[in-house]
Design a protein around this motif. Structure first.
Motif, mmCIF file in Angstrom:
data_model
loop_
_atom_site.group_PDB
_atom_site.id
_atom_site.type_symbol
_atom_site.label_atom_id
_atom_site.label_comp_id
_atom_site.label_asym_id
_atom_site.label_seq_id
_atom_site.Cartn_x
_atom_site.Cartn_y
_atom_site.Cartn_z
ATOM 1 N N PHE A 53 0.827 -1.204 0.000
ATOM 2 C CA PHE A 53 0.000 0.000 0.000
ATOM 3 C C PHE A 53 0.862 1.255 0.000
ATOM 4 O O PHE A 53 0.543 2.242 -0.672
ATOM 5 C CB PHE A 53 -0.943 0.021 1.215
ATOM 6 C CG PHE A 53 -1.744 1.283 1.307
ATOM 7 C CD1 PHE A 53 -2.719 1.560 0.354
ATOM 8 C CD2 PHE A 53 -1.508 2.208 2.304
ATOM 9 C CE1 PHE A 53 -3.452 2.736 0.410
ATOM 10 C CE2 PHE A 53 -2.231 3.394 2.364
ATOM 11 C CZ PHE A 53 -3.208 3.661 1.415
ATOM 12 N N LEU A 78 3.728 1.716 -1.396
ATOM 13 C CA LEU A 78 4.198 1.964 -2.763
ATOM 14 C C LEU A 78 3.052 2.453 -3.649
ATOM 15 O O LEU A 78 3.207 3.384 -4.436
ATOM 16 C CB LEU A 78 4.808 0.692 -3.358
ATOM 17 C CG LEU A 78 6.084 0.193 -2.682
ATOM 18 C CD1 LEU A 78 6.538 -1.125 -3.302
ATOM 19 C CD2 LEU A 78 7.208 1.219 -2.799
ATOM 20 N N GLN A 79 1.876 1.828 -3.511
ATOM 21 C CA GLN A 79 0.718 2.255 -4.308
ATOM 22 C C GLN A 79 0.340 3.699 -3.998
ATOM 23 O O GLN A 79 -0.025 4.454 -4.892
ATOM 24 C CB GLN A 79 -0.484 1.355 -4.020
ATOM 25 C CG GLN A 79 -0.415 0.009 -4.690
ATOM 26 C CD GLN A 79 -1.657 -0.796 -4.333
ATOM 27 O OE1 GLN A 79 -1.695 -1.459 -3.311
ATOM 28 N NE2 GLN A 79 -2.674 -0.725 -5.165
ATOM 29 N N GLY A 123 1.768 6.215 -6.141
ATOM 30 C CA GLY A 123 1.437 6.232 -7.571
ATOM 31 C C GLY A 123 1.955 5.039 -8.350
ATOM 32 O O GLY A 123 1.859 5.009 -9.573
ATOM 33 N N ILE A 124 2.514 4.059 -7.635
ATOM 34 C CA ILE A 124 3.065 2.891 -8.321
ATOM 35 C C ILE A 124 1.969 1.824 -8.393
ATOM 36 O O ILE A 124 1.394 1.473 -7.358
ATOM 37 C CB ILE A 124 4.291 2.363 -7.555
ATOM 38 C CG1 ILE A 124 5.356 3.470 -7.484
ATOM 39 C CG2 ILE A 124 4.848 1.108 -8.201
ATOM 40 C CD1 ILE A 124 6.511 3.180 -6.554
ATOM 41 N N ASP A 125 1.684 1.320 -9.602
ATOM 42 C CA ASP A 125 0.546 0.397 -9.665
ATOM 43 C C ASP A 125 0.890 -0.937 -9.011
ATOM 44 O O ASP A 125 2.050 -1.275 -8.806
ATOM 45 C CB ASP A 125 -0.024 0.250 -11.083
ATOM 46 C CG ASP A 125 0.861 -0.551 -12.003
ATOM 47 O OD1 ASP A 125 1.349 -1.616 -11.587
ATOM 48 O OD2 ASP A 125 1.058 -0.103 -13.154
ATOM 49 N N LYS A 126 -0.154 -1.685 -8.697
ATOM 50 C CA LYS A 126 -0.005 -2.843 -7.832
ATOM 51 C C LYS A 126 1.003 -3.864 -8.379
ATOM 52 O O LYS A 126 1.831 -4.406 -7.666
ATOM 53 C CB LYS A 126 -1.372 -3.502 -7.630
ATOM 54 C CG LYS A 126 -1.431 -4.387 -6.425
ATOM 55 C CD LYS A 126 -2.863 -4.738 -6.074
ATOM 56 C CE LYS A 126 -2.889 -5.528 -4.763
ATOM 57 N NZ LYS A 126 -4.238 -5.747 -4.285
ATOM 58 N N GLU A 162 3.509 -3.394 -10.485
ATOM 59 C CA GLU A 162 4.875 -2.865 -10.391
ATOM 60 C C GLU A 162 5.353 -2.866 -8.932
ATOM 61 O O GLU A 162 6.514 -3.159 -8.635
ATOM 62 C CB GLU A 162 4.873 -1.440 -10.964
ATOM 63 C CG GLU A 162 6.226 -0.820 -11.176
ATOM 64 C CD GLU A 162 6.950 -1.383 -12.393
ATOM 65 O OE1 GLU A 162 8.166 -1.226 -12.468
ATOM 66 O OE2 GLU A 162 6.276 -1.997 -13.255
ATOM 67 N N GLU A 215 -3.214 3.966 -6.314
ATOM 68 C CA GLU A 215 -2.185 4.554 -7.173
ATOM 69 C C GLU A 215 -2.748 5.670 -8.047
ATOM 70 O O GLU A 215 -2.071 6.656 -8.325
ATOM 71 C CB GLU A 215 -1.495 3.484 -8.022
ATOM 72 C CG GLU A 215 -2.401 2.591 -8.859
ATOM 73 C CD GLU A 215 -2.767 1.297 -8.148
ATOM 74 O OE1 GLU A 215 -3.015 1.329 -6.922
ATOM 75 O OE2 GLU A 215 -2.826 0.250 -8.826
ATOM 76 N N SER A 242 -3.061 8.840 -6.051
ATOM 77 C CA SER A 242 -1.755 9.495 -5.975
ATOM 78 C C SER A 242 -1.453 10.258 -7.263
ATOM 79 O O SER A 242 -1.048 11.420 -7.241
ATOM 80 C CB SER A 242 -0.671 8.443 -5.710
ATOM 81 O OG SER A 242 0.609 8.993 -5.907
#
Lengths: 452, 252
Positions: A392, A394-395, A398-401, A403, B73, B76
């Motif tokens: 979570f 990382l998400q 803005g990093i998609d799940k 990745e 994401e 964000s």
């Protein structure tokens, strides 16, 4: 019975049928070990799952098969070996190629490098440097209780020999490339002997490749002597196809104040079993044992590590990590043995695993036998999924799940990879691991096997 | 920019938020204060998309879109940033790799090319100075082995890199000494633009000496029970939360 008598008979038969030819191709020194080793093999046999050390690994899948055994290679076989080039362009090494366990004949069987360092064929070394070979050969493996070690001693006739004399060191690593290539299913056994004398320093990289899609079984034994104040690193990169089985037995015997590290990187392979034995045989010795395994489909990777603290004030560290996908399985058995006189021992062990599916399975077993009082020892094992909180975090940036999962797995693996002291290789492994975790096939450009 | 209407949320069946309504306009700073267990962190988690809390009633719109339907994401990438109360340690993932991935995912979303390595490093250097973060930290794994203060500075550093429209800072001041508090607050103030907004969640008034809010809300038992200007924070500091609890309990 912890022994599979049917299989033991099968391999005894291979021995009986071929021992004459094996003897013809070997020196009398190597031959002198064969009968006793064969006796020991017939007593110990091919391990079954009733053997505590093989509880989670079913050798039947690969051992119950009629392989062609491979004894004397032709000159022409070696042309292919000579043509093989490692494609890591900035990895500068002293390269050695073994084809089906044999050392090529083309460029002389033993090379002498600066510092009187010898690299070459074990068979040839036992002819030309009998003193050296006799001082170490068979010493570190002989009391082992695994029948496969003795099967190797009974039948192997070649492999790599390295000698680094007192105080010598190479400015670049030795790289051994094990090629397996045949038009028939092959069982091969080779034997390596590495001698690093007092105050000497050696890094050796062993890369396993399968060049043709046939079924392969390899049973390899490596004995290593590390003298006083010497340093030794061994890095194994295992990248074989799904129809290949690799069993390795590595014995590292260390003297006073020496350091050794072992790193088993299993990227691909049908069934892999690595046995790594560290013997801390002098005060102040230190060893590190690292391992990383990535598996999918029906692959199975099993690491057995045994660290024996026989003298006071030695330090050992084990770190093994695995990412298991689909219905693959894995096992880790980490043994720490502390002798009554090994006071001041520091011994650590860690095994962490990530299971990516409900079907993947991991068996992990610490085994601590401590007979001294003044000992600091720790062990920990985890089997789990990716950390939801980290995912979570990382998400939320803005990093998609997908990745984010990849980043976490790479980070997880990197804790092992960062211990590779050879930069070009470290980068390549990071890269191969990334490809592998992305679900792409991770293979060197020179790999000719496409196993999807 | 953000409109929260009658928001109810529960964690494992336990009601935590019981009807929150709040509107944040561009440029505004809202402070949310309240005693422990009042639901402050749950509100932050719901806004950022953590699925531990289940929304049972109400709506949240962000620039006219239903925020609750968006993946974390995407929130964000659309400009929402959550500063974590307890930033997560991620061994093996370097700060550089993490931030580069995050920044480039944001750029991809906007249809921009990824930053070149040199541009990325230059921007990183500039932003590092802004929050006075030790250069060495950037070479380490995300939050691994960072002190409490370093972790919080690192949150503000990430915020500087991602330039959000709406920053939600969840108890960014907890566990900070006065120097670190000043650094963190300065960072937030330097990043302030006329059109971006912040929700500052805090337990104590002292952060609000540095970050001056337009509105202060008091959250109690899952509801906003009082909203007023910045002077409310001072009053809370002086009198504690008991008088508000009494006021609310008397009404019930």
């Amino acid at each position: 019975m912890a022994v599979n008598s049917e299989l033991t008979e099968l391999y005894s038969g291979i021995y009986t049928d071929n021992i004459r030819r094996i003897r013809e191709g070997s020196t009398s020194f190597l031959n002198a070990f064969r009968d006793a080793a064969f006796d020991r093999f017939t007593t110990l046999g091919i391990p079954t799952r009733k053997n505590e050390n093989y509880k989670y690994t079913n050798l039947d899948l690969f051992f119950r098969h009629n392989y062609k055994t491979y004894f004397i290679p032709d000159e022409s076989d070696f042309v292919k070996a000579e043509e093989f080039r490692c494609d890591i362009t900035d990895l500068d090494t002293h390269g050695v190629v073994l084809l089906n366990g044999f050392y090529p004949t083309i460029n002389g069987k033993i090379r002498t490098l600066p510092g009187e360092i010898l690299i070459g064929s074990l068979n040839e070394a036992s002819r030309r440097f009998p003193d050296l070979v006799e001082r170490h050969y068979g010493k570190y493996a002989k009391s082992n209780s695994d029948g496969l070690v003795h099967l190797n001693t009974a039948m192997a006739s070649d492999g790599v020999f390295v000698h680094v004399p007192q105080g010598s060191h190479l400015n670049k690593p030795v790289q051994v490339i094990n090629l397996v290539d045949s038009t028939e299913d092959v069982f091969n056994q080779h034997r390596n002997l590495i001698i690093v004398d007092d105050n000497a320093d050696l890094t050796i990289i062993i890369c396993d490749h399968t060049l043709s899609p046939q079924k392969f079984l390899t049973n390899a034994v490596t004995e290593i002597y590390v003298g006083e104040n010497a340093r030794f690193n061994i890095i194994r990169v295992q990248n074989e196809h799904n129809n290949a089985c690799k069993v390795t037995h590595t014995f590292i015997h260390q003297g006073r104040n020496s350091y050794s590290s072992s790193n088993n990187l299993t990227l691909h392979g049908g069934l892999v079993r690595n046995n790594t034995y560290h013997f801390l045989g002098g005060e102040g010795a230190e060893s590190s044992s690292f391992g990383l395994y990535l598996s999918d489909k029906w692959q199975h990777v099993d690491n057995l590590v045994s660290v024996e603290h026989a003298f006071p004030n030695c330090t050992s560290n084990q770190l093994f990590k695995g990412v298991l996908d689909e219905m693959s399985t894995g096992a880790f058995n980490g043994r720490i043995f502390v002798d009554p006189k090994a006071q001041g021992t520091l011994a650590y062990q860690k095994n962490n695993n990530i299971l990516l599916t409900d079907d993947a399975k991991m068996y992990t077993k610490p085994q601590l036998e401590i007979y001294a009082d003044d000992v600091k020892c720790s062990h920990g094992a985890t089997v789990g999924q990716l950390d939801e909180n980290a995912l979570f975090y990382l998400q939320s940036r803005g990093i998609d799940k997908r990745e984010a999962k990849l980043l976490l797995m790479l980070g997880f693996a990197h804790e092992v990879i960062q211990n590779i002291g050879v930069e070009a290789l470290r980068e390549r492994i990071d890269n191969l691991v990334m490809q592998r975790l992305k679900g792409e096939l991770s293979r060197c450009a020179s790999c000719m096997v496409k196993c999807g | 920019m953000l409109v929260i209407k009658n928001l109810h949320a529960a964690i494992e069946g336990k009601k935590i938020l019981r009807g929150i309504s709040l509107e944040v306009k561009p440029g505004e700073i809202h402070a949310i204060m309240g005693p422990n267990g009042s639901g402050k962190s749950t509100l932050a988690a719901v806004l950022a998309g953590r699925d531990l809390a289940e929304v049972t009633e109400g709506s949240v719109t962000y620039f006219g879109r239903n925020l609750l339907e968006m993946a974390p994401e995407d929130r964000s990438r659309e400009g929402i940033f959550l500063g974590f109360q307890y930033p997560i340690e991620i061994p093996g993932v370097s700060m550089v790799n993490f931030l580069k991935t995050a920044v480039n995912e944001h750029r991809k979303y906007k249809g921009l090319e990824p930053l070149s390595a040199s541009d990325f490093l230059r921007i990183m250097r500039e932003k590092k100075e802004l929050v006075d973060i030790d250069s060495k930290l950037a070479n380490r794994s995300v939050n691994e082995g960072f002190s409490g203060g370093e972790k919080k500075k690192n949150e503000i550093f990430q915020m500087a890199m991602l330039e959000p429209k709406l920053a939600i800072l969840d108890e960014t001041d907890s566990g900070l000494d006065i120097d670190a508090l000043r650094v963190v607050a300065n960072g937030v103030n330097k990043l302030k633009r006329p059109d971006n907004s912040a929700i500052v969640i805090t337990h104590y008034q002292r952060l609000l000496d540095y970050i001056v809010p337009d509105v202060v809300h008091v959250l109690y038992d899952g509801r906003i029970v009082k909203s007023a200007g910045k002077e409310l924070a001072l009053e809370l500091e002086e009198k504690g939360y008991d008088w508000i609890k009494k006021e609310v309990d008397n009404q019930n």
